[in-house]
Design a protein around this motif. Structure first.
Motif, mmCIF file in Angstrom:
data_model
loop_
_atom_site.group_PDB
_atom_site.id
_atom_site.type_symbol
_atom_site.label_atom_id
_atom_site.label_comp_id
_atom_site.label_asym_id
_atom_site.label_seq_id
_atom_site.Cartn_x
_atom_site.Cartn_y
_atom_site.Cartn_z
ATOM 1 N N PHE A 1 8.831 99.625 11.252
ATOM 2 C CA PHE A 1 8.886 98.598 12.292
ATOM 3 C C PHE A 1 7.679 98.643 13.224
ATOM 4 C CE2 PHE A 1 13.199 99.823 11.048
ATOM 5 C CZ PHE A 1 13.632 98.616 10.536
ATOM 6 N N LEU A 2 6.618 99.347 12.818
ATOM 7 C CA LEU A 2 5.412 99.372 13.633
ATOM 8 C C LEU A 2 4.713 98.011 13.601
ATOM 9 C CD1 LEU A 2 3.974 102.858 12.633
ATOM 10 C CD2 LEU A 2 4.838 102.190 14.885
ATOM 11 N N PRO A 3 3.983 97.666 14.668
ATOM 12 C CA PRO A 3 3.254 96.392 14.673
ATOM 13 C C PRO A 3 2.019 96.479 13.785
ATOM 14 C CG PRO A 3 2.744 97.638 16.653
ATOM 15 C CD PRO A 3 3.802 98.421 15.932
ATOM 16 N N SER B 1 5.056 90.181 16.595
ATOM 17 C CA SER B 1 4.785 89.062 15.700
ATOM 18 C C SER B 1 6.071 88.354 15.283
ATOM 19 C CB SER B 1 4.060 89.557 14.450
ATOM 20 O OG SER B 1 4.937 90.330 13.644
ATOM 21 N N ARG B 2 5.916 87.109 14.885
ATOM 22 C CA ARG B 2 7.066 86.340 14.416
ATOM 23 C C ARG B 2 7.681 86.983 13.170
ATOM 24 N NH1 ARG B 2 9.789 81.757 14.683
ATOM 25 N NH2 ARG B 2 10.490 80.726 12.785
ATOM 26 N N ALA B 3 6.831 87.501 12.273
ATOM 27 C CA ALA B 3 7.347 88.119 11.044
ATOM 28 C C ALA B 3 8.198 89.337 11.355
ATOM 29 C CB ALA B 3 6.190 88.503 10.120
ATOM 30 N N LEU B 4 7.777 90.144 12.323
ATOM 31 C CA LEU B 4 8.573 91.317 12.677
ATOM 32 C C LEU B 4 9.866 90.895 13.361
ATOM 33 C CD1 LEU B 4 8.946 94.317 12.701
ATOM 34 C CD2 LEU B 4 7.438 94.480 14.699
ATOM 35 N N ARG B 5 9.821 89.858 14.177
ATOM 36 C CA ARG B 5 11.057 89.364 14.794
ATOM 37 C C ARG B 5 12.015 88.832 13.734
ATOM 38 N NH1 ARG B 5 7.348 86.634 17.969
ATOM 39 N NH2 ARG B 5 8.267 84.591 17.544
ATOM 40 N N GLN B 6 11.487 88.142 12.733
ATOM 41 C CA GLN B 6 12.348 87.655 11.654
ATOM 42 C C GLN B 6 12.964 88.818 10.876
ATOM 43 O OE1 GLN B 6 9.521 85.239 9.539
ATOM 44 N NE2 GLN B 6 10.186 83.343 10.520
ATOM 45 N N THR B 7 12.200 89.878 10.676
ATOM 46 C CA THR B 7 12.733 91.058 9.989
ATOM 47 C C THR B 7 13.896 91.653 10.775
ATOM 48 O OG1 THR B 7 10.556 91.542 9.044
ATOM 49 C CG2 THR B 7 12.161 93.335 9.091
ATOM 50 N N LEU B 8 13.736 91.751 12.089
ATOM 51 C CA LEU B 8 14.803 92.313 12.920
ATOM 52 C C LEU B 8 16.027 91.404 12.938
ATOM 53 C CD1 LEU B 8 12.621 93.623 15.879
ATOM 54 C CD2 LEU B 8 13.629 94.959 14.024
ATOM 55 N N GLU B 9 15.814 90.101 12.936
ATOM 56 C CA GLU B 9 16.948 89.174 12.883
ATOM 57 C C GLU B 9 17.725 89.354 11.579
ATOM 58 O OE1 GLU B 9 15.054 85.427 13.416
ATOM 59 O OE2 GLU B 9 15.349 85.405 15.601
ATOM 60 N N PHE B 10 16.995 89.484 10.478
ATOM 61 C CA PHE B 10 17.657 89.702 9.191
ATOM 62 C C PHE B 10 18.429 91.015 9.207
ATOM 63 C CE2 PHE B 10 18.208 91.179 4.930
ATOM 64 C CZ PHE B 10 18.384 90.050 4.149
#
Length: 714
Positions: free
Chosen positions: A293-295, A71-80
């Motif tokens: 970090f699970l989906p 998901s986009r939200a999880l990708r944003q979390t990883l970017e942060f």
């Protein structure tokens, strides 16, 4: 070809890389793909990143994998996370894309749990029925697993299934939830606030309640609201030893068991859990730090229980704090997050004081239980006998509890038998050959063990330095030595040692909890594993063997951690209608910290500690980063550290301390020098670190590790 596609490769120390994507089917951000990387094939995720400015020919993506998109939200979390902790994005991605998730789930044997409503009362089923009911609420297992748990044949397990005593575990959405327990007015007010937040966007809560105040029951009301809304909840626990008692409480509340995620799961179970959550087939997952970090196909709520616990900070690999990243992910998902603790960290309390977290308070224990009486035992006035570790007042209190048929707990946060082995002939101490650390005597395992690198050796018959035989003696106590003394003093007591050496899996933790609650254990001796969230109604006496231990070493958070640890383990006593008593052994009974523990005055301790941190310019009023330079050769580490110090850019709001030898000056054969960076308000710490560390490149086997917001100062 459809043009350039940016891909982040999981585990690679890189950011997004450009590849040539296929025309059909088109790829979208979040898709999991297989790509060429060097001479191998690697797994990555299509990223929403701009193409790089170069004209080199692009390698082609091999294929899209049959894995749910990220998901986009999880990708944003990883970017942060990658930006905050100065880590490559590929390394951060590995946290959310474990290898076990990449294979298709295989058909699995039926998984069974104890039926919530049995056809007969336990006493009518004999010894086997009682043993089975002791596992009520335990994690699901196969028929073979239940046979091992109960010590019976597979055929007997089949009969239990036929009798309706073991039933298939369901991970589907429940059609109807049972009503919750009767809450106190304070619990009801907090639960109402949390229920109202579900579905209303991002909001962070600090659920702050004394030990035994019913924090779990309160946030489970928010979980119930989340399930009823058709959304998923993620609950983080600090370690897998707490999984079994939590699952029992959860199943008693809801009638079904959630999915679990921790290091004790096999690959097949991990694949099923990962896929089930990504498809939205399971409403709740409970796990340790990595579960963050699970989906989640339909995220609705995040909970961090025991949010103060230091094990939420990952120290190896990519250092990150799951408590803080849970808030980041909740913001990205647009859902509420609950940080629950009886002893919140100063950082968390500061966020609440600034209005960033909504502060919900449970000031009293639930029901008839009251906070235990805490007595400080002055070891200068009433010391233990020579060669012993338990003082007369503590011995008397434990003896009385056992004589009343109650349970007792002895706490010492030190694994093993003794922290040091000394030669009486020459004074030599047995050291780890790879670290500047002593070898710890572990009698249960029959080895001397380094707690930092894992090096193990047999206990030598003679001193390795002078050769004298029979002169090696243990110095100081660990839990095994305290247990040895306790077994000699109370020979009829059924004793269990509880450490990470003796409880290594959720199943072992489940068996321990079942044994204690079934009154098959009289006396517990253990480490910090016993200080967390356990609720044993018949445990009335707690003894803290050495309250001064955690104050040694000059750690910034030593006082805070000691208060949290002693307050938490004290909170195990008197959690039902029986009064509790806690005896804290110390050489410093006049210490303000221990006086606050004895008075249950957490707010007083926090105010004093907060003032001391502010005066010293330390977190939560500033931010820190630890930078460690290491090399196999001491001279190489020193030379690079000097060059790095000279390259530090000047900044009015940034202070650089060091280099200085790290407290663990040698770790795993590498010499270590440490810098500490302090940033005051107005300084962007990460930008300063990037400018500094980018000015000098390590060579010749020199390594740099960066820990933003460090929790450990070794």
């Amino acid at each position: 070809m459809a043009g350039r596609v940016a891909v982040v490769v999981a585990g690679a120390p890189l950011g997004p890389l450009d590849y040539a994507g296929p025309e059909e089917p088109p790829l979208a951000p979040g898709d999991v793909v297989e790509v060429p990387l060097g001479r191998r094939r690697a797994v990555g995720v299509v990223w929403d990143a701009p193409p790089q400015a170069h004209n080199r020919p692009l390698r082609t993506i091999h294929r899209r994998l049959d894995v749910p998109p990220m998901s986009r939200a999880l990708r944003q979390t990883l970017e942060f996370l990658a930006d905050w902790y100065l880590a490559p994005l590929g390394q951060a991605l590995r946290l959310a894309l474990p290898r076990a998730a990449l294979a298709s789930p295989k058909a699995a044997p039926l998984r069974l749990v104890v039926a919530a409503q049995g056809p007969a009362p336990p006493q009518a089923l004999g010894d086997l029925g009682l043993r089975l009911w002791a596992h009520a609420g335990a994690p699901a297992d196969t028929a073979a697993g239940w046979a091992r748990r109960l010590g019976v044949s597979p055929g007997r397990v089949a009969r239990l299934v036929a009798q309706g005593l073991l039933v298939e575990a369901s991970v589907s959405w429940p059609r109807e939830l049972p009503p919750g327990p009767l809450l106190s007015p304070a619990q009801a007010a907090a639960a109402h606030a949390l229920r109202q937040a579900v579905g209303a966007g991002f909001q962070a809560f600090l659920l702050d309640g004394v030990t035994g105040s019913g924090k779990t029951e309160v946030y489970l009301e928010a979980v119930a609201q989340t399930i009823a809304a058709g959304r998923q909840a993620l609950v983080l626990l600090p370690e897998i030893a707490l999984t079994a008692p939590f699952l029992a409480r959860f199943r008693a509340r809801f009638g079904f068991a959630p999915l679990t995620w921790h290091s004790g799961l096999g690959d097949a179970e991990r694949r099923r859990t990962f896929a089930g959550l990504a498809r939205g087939e399971a409403p709740v997952v409970v796990g340790a730090r990595s579960a963050l970090f699970l989906p989640l196909a339909r995220p609705g709520l995040l909970v961090v229980d025991e949010a103060h616990d230091p094990s939420f900070k990952q120290e190896d690999g990519l250092p990150y704090h799951a408590r803080d990243m849970a808030v980041v992910r909740a913001r990205a998902e647009g859902v509420p997050v609950v940080l629950a603790s009886a002893t919140p960290s100063l950082e968390t309390l500061e966020q609440a004081a600034r209005g960033r977290y909504r502060h919900l308070v449970l000031p009293d224990r639930h029901g008839p239980a009251r906070l235990p009486e805490v007595r400080l035992v002055d070891l200068k006035r009433t010391p233990p006998p020579r060669g012993r570790w338990l003082s007369p007042p503590l011995v008397e209190a434990v003896s009385q509890a056992l004589s009343r048929g109650e349970q007792a707990l002895l706490f010492l946060n030190r694994r093993g038998y003794a922290p040091l082995t000394l030669c009486r002939a020459c004074g030599a101490r047995i050291r780890c050959p790879h670290c500047t650390a002593w070898m710890v005597d572990h009698r249960l395992q029959g080895v001397l063990l380094c707690h930092h690198c894992g090096h193990a050796m047999a206990r030598p018959p003679a001193c390795p330095t002078c050769g004298a035989e029979g002169q090696l003696v243990p110095c100081g106590p660990g839990v095994e030595r305290v247990a040895e003394e306790a077994a000699a003093r109370w020979p009829d007591a059924r004793l269990r040692i509880v450490t990470s050496d003796t409880v290594r899996s959720p199943r072992e933790a489940e068996e321990l909890v079942a044994a204690v609650r079934a009154r098959a254990v009289d006396l517990l001796v253990g480490t910090q594993m016993l200080a967390k969230a356990h609720d044993f109604p018949d445990l009335t006496v707690v003894g803290v063997v050495d309250a001064d231990l955690g104050l040694q070493g000059g750690d910034l958070r030593a006082a805070e951690r000691t208060f949290q640890q002693v307050a938490q383990v004290a909170g195990r006593a008197g959690r039902s209608d029986k009064p509790g008593l806690v005896l804290v052994q110390t050489h410093e009974p006049d210490s303000p910290l221990l006086q606050a523990v004895a008075a249950h005055d957490r707010d007083g301790f926090v105010a004093a500690e907060r003032s001391a941190r502010a005066a010293a310019g330390m977190p939560p009023f500033t931010r820190l980063a630890a930078v460690v330079v290491s090399a196999a050769q001491e001279e190489a580490a020193q030379a690079f550290a000097r060059a790095l110090a000279l390259a530090a850019p000047a900044h009015p709001a940034v202070d650089l301390f060091g280099p200085a030898p790290a407290p663990l000056a040698v770790l795993k054969g590498r010499h270590r020098l440490r810098f500490l960076v302090r940033a005051r308000r107005g300084a962007r710490l990460q930008d300063w670190l990037r400018a500094w560390l980018g000015a000098v490149r390590p060579q010749g086997g020199v390594r740099i590790t960066v820990d933003v917001d460090p929790q450990s100062f070794l």
